[in-house]
Write an enzyme that holds these catalytic residues in place. Structure first.
Site, short mmCIF file in Angstrom:
data_model
loop_
_atom_site.label_atom_id
_atom_site.label_comp_id
_atom_site.label_asym_id
_atom_site.label_seq_id
_atom_site.Cartn_x
_atom_site.Cartn_y
_atom_site.Cartn_z
N GLU A 10 0.89 -1.17 0.00
CA GLU A 10 0.00 0.00 0.00
C GLU A 10 0.92 1.21 0.00
O GLU A 10 1.62 1.47 0.97
CB GLU A 10 -0.88 0.00 1.25
CG GLU A 10 -1.81 -1.19 1.34
CD GLU A 10 -3.23 -0.88 0.88
OE1 GLU A 10 -3.45 0.21 0.31
OE2 GLU A 10 -4.11 -1.72 1.09
ZN LIG Z 1 -6.48 -1.73 -3.21
#
Ligand SMILES: [Zn+2]
Ligand SMILES: *[C@@H]1O[C@H](CO)[C@@H](O)[C@H](O)[C@H]1NC(C)=O
Ligand SMILES: *[C@@H]1O[C@H](CO)[C@@H](O)[C@H](O)[C@H]1NC(C)=O
Ligand SMILES: *[C@@H]1O[C@H](CO)[C@@H](O)[C@H](O)[C@H]1NC(C)=O
Ligand SMILES: *[C@@H]1O[C@H](CO)[C@@H](O)[C@H](O)[C@H]1NC(C)=O
Ligand SMILES: *[C@@H]1O[C@H](CO)[C@@H](O)[C@H](O)[C@H]1NC(C)=O
Ligand SMILES: *[C@@H]1O[C@H](CO)[C@@H](O)[C@H](O)[C@H]1NC(C)=O
Ligand SMILES: *[C@@H]1O[C@H](CO)[C@@H](O)[C@H](O)[C@H]1NC(C)=O
Ligand SMILES: *[C@@H]1O[C@H](CO)[C@@H](O)[C@H](O)[C@H]1NC(C)=O
Length: 463
Positions: free
Chosen positions: A317
Protein backbone atom coordinates in the site's frame (compact mmCIF):
# COMPACT_ATOMS: atom_id res chain seq x y z
CA UNK A 1 -21.51 4.09 49.48
CA UNK A 2 -24.88 4.73 47.85
CA UNK A 3 -25.01 6.75 44.66
CA UNK A 4 -28.10 8.58 43.51
CA UNK A 5 -30.12 6.48 40.97
CA UNK A 6 -30.11 9.32 38.42
CA UNK A 7 -26.32 9.28 38.35
CA UNK A 8 -26.26 5.50 37.77
CA UNK A 9 -28.66 5.93 34.88
CA UNK A 10 -26.40 8.57 33.36
CA UNK A 11 -23.33 6.33 33.64
CA UNK A 12 -25.27 3.48 32.06
CA UNK A 13 -26.44 5.71 29.23
CA UNK A 14 -22.90 6.97 28.62
CA UNK A 15 -21.58 3.43 28.57
CA UNK A 16 -24.28 2.38 26.17
CA UNK A 17 -23.51 5.31 23.93
CA UNK A 18 -19.82 4.42 24.02
CA UNK A 19 -20.52 0.77 23.22
CA UNK A 20 -22.84 1.69 20.38
CA UNK A 21 -20.32 4.01 18.79
CA UNK A 22 -17.59 1.39 19.13
CA UNK A 23 -19.86 -1.19 17.49
CA UNK A 24 -20.72 1.19 14.66
CA UNK A 25 -17.02 1.95 14.20
CA UNK A 26 -16.11 -1.73 14.06
CA UNK A 27 -18.98 -2.47 11.67
CA UNK A 28 -17.85 0.36 9.40
CA UNK A 29 -14.31 -0.95 9.45
CA UNK A 30 -15.31 -4.52 8.73
CA UNK A 31 -17.70 -3.47 5.98
CA UNK A 32 -14.89 -1.62 4.23
CA UNK A 33 -15.32 1.75 2.64
CA UNK A 34 -18.57 2.16 0.81
CA UNK A 35 -18.38 2.13 -2.96
CA UNK A 36 -21.50 4.23 -3.34
CA UNK A 37 -20.82 7.63 -4.88
CA UNK A 38 -20.08 10.38 -2.41
CA UNK A 39 -20.01 14.07 -2.77
CA UNK A 40 -16.45 14.60 -3.95
CA UNK A 41 -14.93 17.71 -2.54
CA UNK A 42 -11.80 17.02 -4.46
CA UNK A 43 -11.36 15.72 -7.99
CA UNK A 44 -8.09 14.94 -9.73
CA UNK A 45 -6.60 17.38 -12.16
CA UNK A 46 -6.17 15.32 -15.30
CA UNK A 47 -3.25 17.39 -16.43
CA UNK A 48 -1.35 15.92 -13.43
CA UNK A 49 -3.04 12.54 -13.19
CA UNK A 50 -3.36 10.30 -16.21
CA UNK A 51 -6.69 9.03 -17.44
CA UNK A 52 -7.37 5.63 -19.02
CA UNK A 53 -6.62 6.81 -22.53
CA UNK A 54 -3.50 8.78 -21.65
CA UNK A 55 -2.05 5.82 -19.72
CA UNK A 56 -2.49 3.70 -22.80
CA UNK A 57 -1.04 6.37 -25.10
CA UNK A 58 1.92 6.94 -22.82
CA UNK A 59 2.80 3.25 -22.60
CA UNK A 60 2.38 2.77 -26.34
CA UNK A 61 4.71 5.68 -27.07
CA UNK A 62 7.30 4.39 -24.61
CA UNK A 63 7.24 0.95 -26.21
CA UNK A 64 7.65 2.45 -29.68
CA UNK A 65 10.44 4.79 -28.64
CA UNK A 66 12.33 2.11 -26.72
CA UNK A 67 11.54 -1.04 -28.68
CA UNK A 68 14.85 -2.57 -27.60
CA UNK A 69 13.76 -2.81 -24.01
CA UNK A 70 10.02 -2.19 -23.73
CA UNK A 71 7.31 -4.37 -25.19
CA UNK A 72 3.61 -3.70 -24.81
CA UNK A 73 1.29 -6.68 -24.94
CA UNK A 74 -2.41 -6.07 -25.56
CA UNK A 75 -3.47 -9.72 -25.52
CA UNK A 76 -4.83 -9.62 -22.00
CA UNK A 77 -8.17 -7.85 -21.87
CA UNK A 78 -10.92 -6.95 -19.47
CA UNK A 79 -14.52 -8.07 -19.77
CA UNK A 80 -15.35 -4.92 -21.72
CA UNK A 81 -12.37 -5.53 -24.00
CA UNK A 82 -9.94 -2.91 -22.69
CA UNK A 83 -6.26 -3.85 -22.75
CA UNK A 84 -4.75 -4.53 -19.34
CA UNK A 85 -1.56 -2.99 -20.70
CA UNK A 86 0.95 -5.69 -19.93
CA UNK A 87 4.37 -4.21 -20.39
CA UNK A 88 7.69 -5.99 -20.32
CA UNK A 89 10.88 -4.09 -19.60
CA UNK A 90 14.36 -5.56 -20.00
CA UNK A 91 17.24 -5.27 -22.41
CA UNK A 92 15.99 -7.78 -24.96
CA UNK A 93 19.35 -8.01 -26.72
CA UNK A 94 21.24 -9.05 -23.61
CA UNK A 95 20.36 -12.68 -23.15
CA UNK A 96 19.57 -14.28 -19.83
CA UNK A 97 22.92 -16.05 -19.98
CA UNK A 98 24.71 -12.74 -19.48
CA UNK A 99 23.74 -12.88 -15.81
CA UNK A 100 24.77 -15.84 -13.66
CA UNK A 101 21.57 -17.60 -12.72
CA UNK A 102 19.54 -15.55 -15.20
CA UNK A 103 17.91 -12.17 -14.90
CA UNK A 104 15.72 -11.53 -11.89
CA UNK A 105 12.10 -11.89 -12.99
CA UNK A 106 9.68 -9.51 -11.34
CA UNK A 107 5.93 -9.28 -11.84
CA UNK A 108 4.28 -6.04 -10.69
CA UNK A 109 0.54 -5.43 -10.67
CA UNK A 110 -1.19 -2.04 -10.69
CA UNK A 111 -4.72 -0.73 -10.69
CA UNK A 112 -6.58 -3.77 -9.36
CA UNK A 113 -8.79 -1.36 -7.45
CA UNK A 114 -10.27 1.28 -9.70
CA UNK A 115 -10.19 4.18 -7.23
CA UNK A 116 -6.49 3.73 -6.47
CA UNK A 117 -4.94 5.96 -9.10
CA UNK A 118 -1.64 6.56 -7.34
CA UNK A 119 -0.02 3.13 -7.91
CA UNK A 120 -0.46 3.44 -11.69
CA UNK A 121 1.25 6.86 -11.59
CA UNK A 122 4.07 5.32 -9.58
CA UNK A 123 4.57 2.70 -12.27
CA UNK A 124 4.79 5.37 -14.96
CA UNK A 125 7.29 7.28 -12.84
CA UNK A 126 9.49 4.22 -12.45
CA UNK A 127 9.36 3.25 -16.13
CA UNK A 128 10.17 6.79 -17.23
CA UNK A 129 13.00 6.97 -14.75
CA UNK A 130 14.57 3.95 -16.45
CA UNK A 131 13.89 5.04 -20.04
CA UNK A 132 15.13 8.59 -19.38
CA UNK A 133 18.49 7.27 -18.29
CA UNK A 134 18.81 4.63 -21.00
CA UNK A 135 19.68 6.91 -23.90
CA UNK A 136 23.13 6.38 -25.38
CA UNK A 137 23.81 10.12 -25.38
CA UNK A 138 24.07 9.83 -21.60
CA UNK A 139 27.06 7.46 -21.65
CA UNK A 140 28.78 7.13 -18.29
CA UNK A 141 26.42 9.43 -16.37
CA UNK A 142 25.02 7.97 -13.16
CA UNK A 143 21.53 8.07 -14.71
CA UNK A 144 22.77 5.91 -17.54
CA UNK A 145 24.58 3.47 -15.25
CA UNK A 146 21.44 3.05 -13.19
CA UNK A 147 19.22 2.36 -16.21
CA UNK A 148 21.73 -0.11 -17.64
CA UNK A 149 21.76 -1.92 -14.32
CA UNK A 150 17.99 -2.29 -14.31
CA UNK A 151 17.71 -3.28 -17.97
CA UNK A 152 20.52 -5.79 -18.03
CA UNK A 153 19.90 -7.54 -14.72
CA UNK A 154 16.13 -7.64 -14.51
CA UNK A 155 13.20 -8.77 -16.53
CA UNK A 156 10.18 -6.86 -15.28
CA UNK A 157 6.56 -7.34 -16.30
CA UNK A 158 4.04 -4.68 -15.32
CA UNK A 159 0.34 -5.45 -15.35
CA UNK A 160 -0.23 -1.77 -16.03
CA UNK A 161 -3.95 -1.56 -15.47
CA UNK A 162 -5.39 -4.74 -14.05
CA UNK A 163 -8.91 -3.31 -13.93
CA UNK A 164 -9.37 -0.86 -16.82
CA UNK A 165 -13.17 -1.20 -16.86
CA UNK A 166 -13.37 0.05 -13.28
CA UNK A 167 -11.17 3.05 -14.12
CA UNK A 168 -13.28 3.78 -17.13
CA UNK A 169 -16.42 3.58 -14.98
CA UNK A 170 -14.98 6.11 -12.53
CA UNK A 171 -14.07 8.56 -15.24
CA UNK A 172 -17.53 8.30 -16.78
CA UNK A 173 -19.56 8.43 -13.56
CA UNK A 174 -17.14 10.45 -11.41
CA UNK A 175 -17.81 8.01 -8.60
CA UNK A 176 -14.32 8.02 -7.12
CA UNK A 177 -15.31 5.44 -4.52
CA UNK A 178 -15.63 2.68 -7.09
CA UNK A 179 -13.30 -0.23 -6.49
CA UNK A 180 -14.35 -3.21 -8.57
CA UNK A 181 -14.77 -4.01 -12.23
CA UNK A 182 -17.63 -2.53 -14.19
CA UNK A 183 -19.89 -5.24 -12.79
CA UNK A 184 -18.56 -4.58 -9.29
CA UNK A 185 -16.31 -7.60 -8.75
CA UNK A 186 -13.28 -6.94 -6.57
CA UNK A 187 -10.68 -8.85 -8.58
CA UNK A 188 -8.46 -8.95 -5.52
CA UNK A 189 -11.01 -11.35 -3.96
CA UNK A 190 -11.45 -13.46 -7.11
CA UNK A 191 -8.36 -15.66 -6.76
CA UNK A 192 -8.19 -19.30 -5.89
CA UNK A 193 -6.91 -18.93 -2.36
CA UNK A 194 -9.46 -19.47 0.38
CA UNK A 195 -11.98 -18.16 -2.12
CA UNK A 196 -15.38 -17.44 -0.58
CA UNK A 197 -14.14 -16.87 2.95
CA UNK A 198 -15.61 -14.18 5.21
CA UNK A 199 -12.87 -11.74 4.15
CA UNK A 200 -14.89 -11.12 0.99
CA UNK A 201 -18.55 -10.80 0.12
CA UNK A 202 -21.18 -12.64 -1.90
CA UNK A 203 -23.15 -9.43 -2.26
CA UNK A 204 -22.68 -7.83 -5.66
CA UNK A 205 -23.29 -4.39 -4.11
CA UNK A 206 -20.40 -4.80 -1.68
CA UNK A 207 -16.98 -3.34 -2.42
CA UNK A 208 -15.43 -6.70 -1.68
CA UNK A 209 -17.71 -8.73 -3.93
CA UNK A 210 -15.70 -11.80 -4.86
CA UNK A 211 -17.52 -12.89 -8.02
CA UNK A 212 -19.23 -16.22 -8.60
CA UNK A 213 -16.24 -18.54 -8.53
CA UNK A 214 -12.42 -18.28 -8.55
CA UNK A 215 -11.19 -16.70 -11.79
CA UNK A 216 -14.73 -15.88 -12.84
CA UNK A 217 -13.42 -12.52 -14.11
CA UNK A 218 -11.32 -12.31 -17.28
CA UNK A 219 -9.18 -9.73 -15.47
CA UNK A 220 -7.66 -12.34 -13.15
CA UNK A 221 -6.57 -14.58 -16.01
CA UNK A 222 -3.45 -12.52 -16.73
CA UNK A 223 -2.09 -13.24 -13.24
CA UNK A 224 -2.48 -16.96 -13.58
CA UNK A 225 -1.01 -17.05 -17.09
CA UNK A 226 1.98 -14.87 -16.32
CA UNK A 227 2.72 -16.75 -13.16
CA UNK A 228 2.92 -19.87 -15.29
CA UNK A 229 4.74 -18.66 -18.39
CA UNK A 230 6.97 -16.08 -16.70
CA UNK A 231 7.59 -17.87 -13.39
CA UNK A 232 8.53 -14.70 -11.53
CA UNK A 233 10.94 -14.64 -8.62
CA UNK A 234 8.83 -11.92 -7.07
CA UNK A 235 5.28 -10.67 -7.35
CA UNK A 236 3.95 -7.41 -5.94
CA UNK A 237 0.38 -6.20 -5.92
CA UNK A 238 0.36 -2.39 -5.53
CA UNK A 239 -2.42 -0.50 -3.78
CA UNK A 240 -3.01 2.75 -1.93
CA UNK A 241 -4.98 3.97 1.05
CA UNK A 242 -2.42 2.97 3.67
CA UNK A 243 1.34 2.91 3.95
CA UNK A 244 1.91 -0.77 4.49
CA UNK A 245 3.97 -3.64 3.16
CA UNK A 246 2.24 -6.96 3.65
CA UNK A 247 3.78 -10.38 3.57
CA UNK A 248 1.42 -13.35 3.13
CA UNK A 249 -1.12 -14.29 4.29
CA UNK A 250 -4.24 -12.12 4.42
CA UNK A 251 -6.92 -14.80 4.36
CA UNK A 252 -9.18 -15.73 7.27
CA UNK A 253 -8.14 -19.37 7.34
CA UNK A 254 -4.47 -18.42 7.72
CA UNK A 255 -5.34 -15.94 10.43
CA UNK A 256 -7.25 -18.65 12.25
CA UNK A 257 -4.43 -21.19 12.06
CA UNK A 258 -1.74 -18.49 12.25
CA UNK A 259 -0.20 -19.85 9.06
CA UNK A 260 3.17 -18.34 8.13
CA UNK A 261 4.80 -18.14 4.74
CA UNK A 262 7.64 -20.59 4.11
CA UNK A 263 10.37 -18.01 3.95
CA UNK A 264 8.98 -15.56 6.44
CA UNK A 265 12.38 -14.30 7.55
CA UNK A 266 13.48 -13.55 3.99
CA UNK A 267 10.19 -11.85 3.20
CA UNK A 268 10.33 -9.73 6.33
CA UNK A 269 13.90 -8.75 5.54
CA UNK A 270 12.85 -7.60 2.09
CA UNK A 271 9.92 -5.70 3.57
CA UNK A 272 12.27 -4.01 6.04
CA UNK A 273 14.63 -2.88 3.26
CA UNK A 274 11.72 -1.52 1.28
CA UNK A 275 10.30 0.20 4.32
CA UNK A 276 13.58 1.94 5.06
CA UNK A 277 13.81 3.32 1.54
CA UNK A 278 11.71 6.19 2.79
CA UNK A 279 13.21 7.23 6.14
CA UNK A 280 11.05 10.31 6.50
CA UNK A 281 7.88 8.22 6.29
CA UNK A 282 8.75 4.53 6.66
CA UNK A 283 6.19 1.91 5.70
CA UNK A 284 4.73 -0.35 8.35
CA UNK A 285 5.30 -3.97 7.46
CA UNK A 286 4.37 -7.42 8.68
CA UNK A 287 2.10 -10.40 8.19
CA UNK A 288 -1.03 -9.15 6.48
CA UNK A 289 -3.55 -10.56 8.94
CA UNK A 290 -1.59 -9.07 11.84
CA UNK A 291 -1.16 -5.65 10.32
CA UNK A 292 -4.58 -4.96 8.84
CA UNK A 293 -6.96 -6.02 11.55
CA UNK A 294 -9.21 -7.46 8.86
CA UNK A 295 -8.91 -10.48 6.61
CA UNK A 296 -9.07 -10.69 2.84
CA UNK A 297 -9.89 -13.94 1.09
CA UNK A 298 -9.01 -14.76 -2.50
CA UNK A 299 -6.30 -12.12 -2.95
CA UNK A 300 -3.71 -12.05 -5.71
CA UNK A 301 -0.65 -12.02 -3.46
CA UNK A 302 -1.85 -14.90 -1.27
CA UNK A 303 -2.55 -16.90 -4.42
CA UNK A 304 0.94 -16.18 -5.76
CA UNK A 305 2.55 -17.15 -2.46
CA UNK A 306 0.41 -20.06 -1.37
CA UNK A 307 -0.73 -21.61 -4.61
CA UNK A 308 1.89 -20.63 -7.17
CA UNK A 309 4.80 -20.75 -4.70
CA UNK A 310 6.37 -17.56 -5.99
CA UNK A 311 9.37 -17.05 -3.66
CA UNK A 312 8.57 -13.42 -2.86
CA UNK A 313 4.97 -12.30 -2.93
CA UNK A 314 3.93 -9.02 -1.34
CA UNK A 315 1.12 -6.50 -1.32
CA UNK A 316 2.23 -2.91 -0.95
CA UNK A 317 0.00 0.00 0.00
CA UNK A 318 1.92 2.97 -1.33
CA UNK A 319 0.21 6.02 0.04
CA UNK A 320 -1.80 7.10 3.06
CA UNK A 321 -3.56 10.38 3.69
CA UNK A 322 -2.40 12.28 6.76
CA UNK A 323 -5.83 13.36 7.82
CA UNK A 324 -9.00 12.55 5.98
CA UNK A 325 -12.29 14.12 6.88
CA UNK A 326 -14.48 11.63 5.07
CA UNK A 327 -16.94 12.50 2.32
CA UNK A 328 -14.56 12.46 -0.55
CA UNK A 329 -13.07 9.22 -1.84
CA UNK A 330 -10.46 10.47 -4.26
CA UNK A 331 -8.22 12.08 -1.67
CA UNK A 332 -8.67 9.19 0.71
CA UNK A 333 -6.78 6.94 -1.68
CA UNK A 334 -4.66 9.37 -3.66
CA UNK A 335 -2.56 12.46 -3.01
CA UNK A 336 -3.89 15.72 -4.32
CA UNK A 337 -2.69 16.74 -7.76
CA UNK A 338 -0.39 19.51 -6.43
CA UNK A 339 1.68 17.07 -4.39
CA UNK A 340 1.54 14.12 -6.78
CA UNK A 341 5.10 14.53 -8.10
CA UNK A 342 6.56 14.94 -4.62
CA UNK A 343 4.77 11.82 -3.38
CA UNK A 344 5.93 9.87 -6.41
CA UNK A 345 9.56 10.75 -5.87
CA UNK A 346 9.17 9.74 -2.24
CA UNK A 347 8.08 6.17 -3.06
CA UNK A 348 10.44 5.70 -6.02
CA UNK A 349 13.49 4.56 -3.95
CA UNK A 350 11.42 1.61 -2.77
CA UNK A 351 11.74 0.07 -6.22
CA UNK A 352 15.51 0.32 -6.03
CA UNK A 353 15.62 -1.43 -2.65
CA UNK A 354 13.35 -4.14 -4.00
CA UNK A 355 15.54 -4.76 -7.03
CA UNK A 356 18.81 -4.64 -5.10
CA UNK A 357 17.56 -7.16 -2.58
CA UNK A 358 16.21 -9.54 -5.21
CA UNK A 359 19.42 -9.39 -7.20
CA UNK A 360 21.47 -10.29 -4.15
CA UNK A 361 19.10 -13.08 -3.19
CA UNK A 362 19.08 -14.58 -6.67
CA UNK A 363 22.84 -14.51 -6.97
CA UNK A 364 23.31 -16.18 -3.60
CA UNK A 365 20.65 -18.83 -4.11
CA UNK A 366 22.06 -19.58 -7.55
CA UNK A 367 25.50 -20.16 -6.07
CA UNK A 368 24.04 -22.39 -3.38
CA UNK A 369 22.01 -24.18 -6.00
CA UNK A 370 25.05 -24.89 -8.13
CA UNK A 371 26.92 -26.43 -5.23
CA UNK A 372 23.86 -28.49 -4.34
CA UNK A 373 23.41 -29.56 -7.94
CA UNK A 374 27.02 -30.70 -8.25
CA UNK A 375 26.75 -32.69 -5.04
CA UNK A 376 23.42 -34.12 -6.18
CA UNK A 377 24.77 -35.22 -9.53
CA UNK A 378 27.78 -36.85 -7.87
CA UNK A 379 25.46 -38.68 -5.49
CA UNK A 380 23.21 -39.77 -8.32
CA UNK A 381 26.15 -41.01 -10.35
CA UNK A 382 27.44 -43.00 -7.44
CA UNK A 383 24.01 -44.45 -6.76
CA UNK A 384 23.77 -45.46 -10.39
CA UNK A 385 27.14 -47.16 -10.22
CA UNK A 386 25.89 -49.09 -7.21
CA UNK A 387 23.01 -50.28 -9.33
CA UNK A 388 20.52 -48.44 -7.14
CA UNK A 389 17.56 -46.38 -8.24
CA UNK A 390 18.03 -42.70 -8.95
CA UNK A 391 17.26 -40.45 -5.99
CA UNK A 392 14.22 -38.24 -6.48
CA UNK A 393 15.18 -34.58 -6.68
CA UNK A 394 13.56 -32.59 -3.92
CA UNK A 395 11.13 -29.93 -5.04
CA UNK A 396 12.05 -26.47 -3.92
CA UNK A 397 10.22 -23.42 -5.12
CA UNK A 398 13.09 -21.16 -4.19
CA UNK A 399 15.45 -22.79 -6.61
CA UNK A 400 15.51 -23.86 -10.16
CA UNK A 401 15.11 -27.57 -10.18
CA UNK A 402 14.51 -29.95 -13.05
CA UNK A 403 10.82 -30.13 -12.29
CA UNK A 404 10.45 -26.39 -11.91
CA UNK A 405 8.55 -24.41 -14.49
CA UNK A 406 11.15 -21.70 -13.99
CA UNK A 407 13.56 -23.55 -16.22
CA UNK A 408 11.98 -22.40 -19.41
CA UNK A 409 14.28 -19.55 -20.31
CA UNK A 410 17.34 -20.40 -18.36
CA UNK A 411 17.12 -24.10 -18.02
CA UNK A 412 18.78 -26.81 -16.08
CA UNK A 413 21.12 -26.93 -19.05
CA UNK A 414 23.71 -24.53 -17.71
CA UNK A 415 24.50 -26.41 -14.47
CA UNK A 416 24.46 -29.78 -16.22
CA UNK A 417 26.64 -28.37 -18.98
CA UNK A 418 29.01 -27.18 -16.29
CA UNK A 419 29.04 -30.61 -14.68
CA UNK A 420 29.69 -32.16 -18.07
CA UNK A 421 32.48 -29.69 -18.73
CA UNK A 422 34.09 -30.52 -15.41
CA UNK A 423 33.86 -34.23 -16.18
CA UNK A 424 35.35 -33.61 -19.58
CA UNK A 425 38.26 -31.67 -18.12
CA UNK A 426 38.80 -34.42 -15.60
CA UNK A 427 38.89 -37.02 -18.37
CA UNK A 428 41.36 -34.98 -20.41
CA UNK A 429 43.54 -34.62 -17.33
CA UNK A 430 43.41 -38.36 -16.70
CA UNK A 431 44.24 -39.15 -20.30
CA UNK A 432 47.09 -36.65 -20.19
CA UNK A 433 48.45 -38.25 -17.05
CA UNK A 434 48.16 -41.68 -18.57
CA UNK A 435 49.89 -40.56 -21.76
CA UNK A 436 52.66 -38.96 -19.72
CA UNK A 437 53.01 -42.08 -17.67
CA UNK A 438 53.17 -44.31 -20.74
CA UNK A 439 55.66 -41.95 -22.36
CA UNK A 440 57.81 -42.04 -19.28
CA UNK A 441 57.66 -45.80 -19.21
CA UNK A 442 58.61 -45.97 -22.86
CA UNK A 443 61.43 -43.48 -22.34
CA UNK A 444 62.68 -45.39 -19.35
CA UNK A 445 62.61 -48.61 -21.33
CA UNK A 446 64.44 -46.90 -24.18
CA UNK A 447 67.02 -45.51 -21.82
CA UNK A 448 67.46 -48.93 -20.28
CA UNK A 449 67.65 -50.57 -23.64
CA UNK A 450 69.98 -47.84 -24.93
CA UNK A 451 72.09 -48.27 -21.86
CA UNK A 452 72.17 -51.99 -22.27
CA UNK A 453 72.86 -51.44 -25.94
CA UNK A 454 75.70 -49.06 -25.23
CA UNK A 455 76.86 -51.50 -22.64
CA UNK A 456 76.83 -54.18 -25.30
CA UNK A 457 78.68 -51.81 -27.59
CA UNK A 458 81.18 -51.01 -24.97
CA UNK A 459 81.49 -54.65 -24.27
CA UNK A 460 81.97 -55.18 -27.92
CA UNK A 461 84.44 -52.33 -28.03
CA UNK A 462 86.27 -53.68 -25.11
CA UNK A 463 86.45 -57.05 -26.44
ZN1 LIG B 1 -6.48 -1.73 -3.21
C1 LIG C 1 -7.47 12.10 -21.11
O1 LIG C 1 -6.35 12.93 -20.95
C2 LIG C 1 -5.87 13.44 -22.17
C3 LIG C 1 -4.56 14.15 -21.91
O2 LIG C 1 -4.59 14.86 -20.73
C4 LIG C 1 -6.93 14.34 -22.79
O3 LIG C 1 -6.46 14.88 -24.01
C5 LIG C 1 -8.18 13.52 -23.04
O4 LIG C 1 -9.22 14.34 -23.51
C6 LIG C 1 -8.62 12.82 -21.77
N1 LIG C 1 -9.64 11.87 -22.13
C7 LIG C 1 -10.80 11.79 -21.48
C8 LIG C 1 -11.76 10.76 -21.97
O5 LIG C 1 -11.04 12.48 -20.52
C1 LIG D 1 -3.65 -17.99 -20.90
O1 LIG D 1 -3.39 -19.35 -20.74
C2 LIG D 1 -4.38 -20.19 -21.31
C3 LIG D 1 -4.02 -21.61 -21.00
O2 LIG D 1 -2.66 -21.85 -21.15
C4 LIG D 1 -4.44 -19.96 -22.81
O3 LIG D 1 -5.45 -20.74 -23.38
C5 LIG D 1 -4.74 -18.48 -23.06
O4 LIG D 1 -4.71 -18.22 -24.44
C6 LIG D 1 -3.74 -17.61 -22.36
N1 LIG D 1 -4.15 -16.23 -22.54
C7 LIG D 1 -3.38 -15.35 -23.12
C8 LIG D 1 -3.97 -14.00 -23.30
O5 LIG D 1 -2.25 -15.59 -23.49
C1 LIG E 1 21.73 -4.35 -24.21
O1 LIG E 1 22.53 -5.47 -24.31
C2 LIG E 1 23.48 -5.41 -25.37
C3 LIG E 1 24.15 -6.76 -25.46
O2 LIG E 1 24.64 -7.18 -24.21
C4 LIG E 1 24.44 -4.26 -25.06
O3 LIG E 1 25.35 -4.15 -26.12
C5 LIG E 1 23.65 -2.97 -24.95
O4 LIG E 1 24.50 -1.92 -24.55
C6 LIG E 1 22.55 -3.10 -23.92
N1 LIG E 1 21.70 -1.95 -23.97
C7 LIG E 1 21.16 -1.42 -22.92
C8 LIG E 1 20.26 -0.26 -23.18
O5 LIG E 1 21.35 -1.82 -21.80
C1 LIG F 1 16.34 7.05 -11.66
O1 LIG F 1 16.30 6.67 -10.31
C2 LIG F 1 17.57 6.41 -9.74
C3 LIG F 1 17.37 5.93 -8.34
O2 LIG F 1 16.64 6.83 -7.57
C4 LIG F 1 18.43 7.66 -9.82
O3 LIG F 1 19.69 7.38 -9.31
C5 LIG F 1 18.54 8.11 -11.25
O4 LIG F 1 19.22 9.31 -11.33
C6 LIG F 1 17.17 8.28 -11.86
N1 LIG F 1 17.30 8.56 -13.28
C7 LIG F 1 16.68 9.52 -13.88
C8 LIG F 1 16.92 9.68 -15.33
O5 LIG F 1 15.93 10.29 -13.28
C1 LIG G 1 27.88 6.11 -26.28
O1 LIG G 1 28.36 4.76 -26.42
C2 LIG G 1 28.01 4.16 -27.64
C3 LIG G 1 28.52 2.72 -27.65
O2 LIG G 1 28.96 2.32 -26.41
C4 LIG G 1 28.61 4.96 -28.80
O3 LIG G 1 28.20 4.38 -30.01
C5 LIG G 1 28.13 6.40 -28.72
O4 LIG G 1 28.75 7.16 -29.70
C6 LIG G 1 28.41 7.00 -27.37
N1 LIG G 1 27.80 8.32 -27.29
C7 LIG G 1 28.41 9.37 -26.76
C8 LIG G 1 27.66 10.65 -26.79
O5 LIG G 1 29.52 9.31 -26.27
C1 LIG H 1 19.67 12.61 -14.34
O1 LIG H 1 18.26 12.66 -14.27
C2 LIG H 1 17.76 13.74 -13.55
C3 LIG H 1 16.27 13.59 -13.45
O2 LIG H 1 15.70 13.25 -14.69
C4 LIG H 1 18.17 15.04 -14.23
O3 LIG H 1 17.69 16.14 -13.48
C5 LIG H 1 19.67 15.09 -14.33
O4 LIG H 1 20.06 16.23 -15.06
C6 LIG H 1 20.19 13.86 -15.02
N1 LIG H 1 21.65 13.86 -14.97
C7 LIG H 1 22.40 13.74 -16.05
C8 LIG H 1 23.86 13.77 -15.83
O5 LIG H 1 21.92 13.61 -17.16
C1 LIG I 1 -24.30 -14.80 1.27
O1 LIG I 1 -23.62 -15.05 2.48
C2 LIG I 1 -24.47 -15.05 3.62
C3 LIG I 1 -23.62 -15.23 4.85
O2 LIG I 1 -22.30 -14.92 4.63
C4 LIG I 1 -25.49 -16.17 3.50
O3 LIG I 1 -26.35 -16.14 4.60
C5 LIG I 1 -26.27 -16.00 2.21
O4 LIG I 1 -27.13 -17.10 2.02
C6 LIG I 1 -25.35 -15.89 1.03
N1 LIG I 1 -26.13 -15.58 -0.17
C7 LIG I 1 -25.96 -16.24 -1.30
C8 LIG I 1 -26.83 -15.80 -2.45
O5 LIG I 1 -25.17 -17.14 -1.42
C1 LIG J 1 13.96 -20.33 1.89
O1 LIG J 1 15.02 -19.57 1.41
C2 LIG J 1 16.30 -20.04 1.77
C3 LIG J 1 17.32 -19.10 1.22
O2 LIG J 1 17.13 -18.84 -0.14
C4 LIG J 1 16.50 -21.44 1.26
O3 LIG J 1 17.72 -21.92 1.74
C5 LIG J 1 15.39 -22.32 1.74
O4 LIG J 1 15.51 -23.56 1.15
C6 LIG J 1 14.06 -21.73 1.36
N1 LIG J 1 13.04 -22.58 1.88
C7 LIG J 1 12.07 -23.05 1.13
C8 LIG J 1 11.17 -24.02 1.81
O5 LIG J 1 11.89 -22.71 -0.01
Amino acid sequence: MATPPGFQMQVLRENLLFLTSITVFILTLSAGVDVQPQEERYEPDYTCYHNVSSIETELRLLSMRHAGFIQLNNDYRSRAGHSQLVLRMSNFSSGVQTVAGGKVRVLLSYGEHAREFFPVESMLYFIKNVTNGASFSLNKSSNHTFSMWVLNNFDIIFIGMANPDGRDYIEKTRNYCWRGTQSGVDINRNFDWNFGGPGSSNNSKDGEFRGLHPFSEPETEVFRNLSYVFAPDAFISFHSGARHIYIPFADSLSQHSRRQPINKTLLLRLARYMSRSCPSRPFKFGLAYDLTGYTADGTAFDFMAGHEKIPFSLAVELWEHKKHEGQSCFDEFNPKSEVLQAELSLVHPMYIELLKYLQKWKKESFQRFQVKKDIDSLLIRRKKDDGHQRLPIRKNAMFYSEDSKANRDFGATLPSQLAFLMLFILMIALVALLVRHVCQMVRKKRIISLRSLSATFSLLKLS
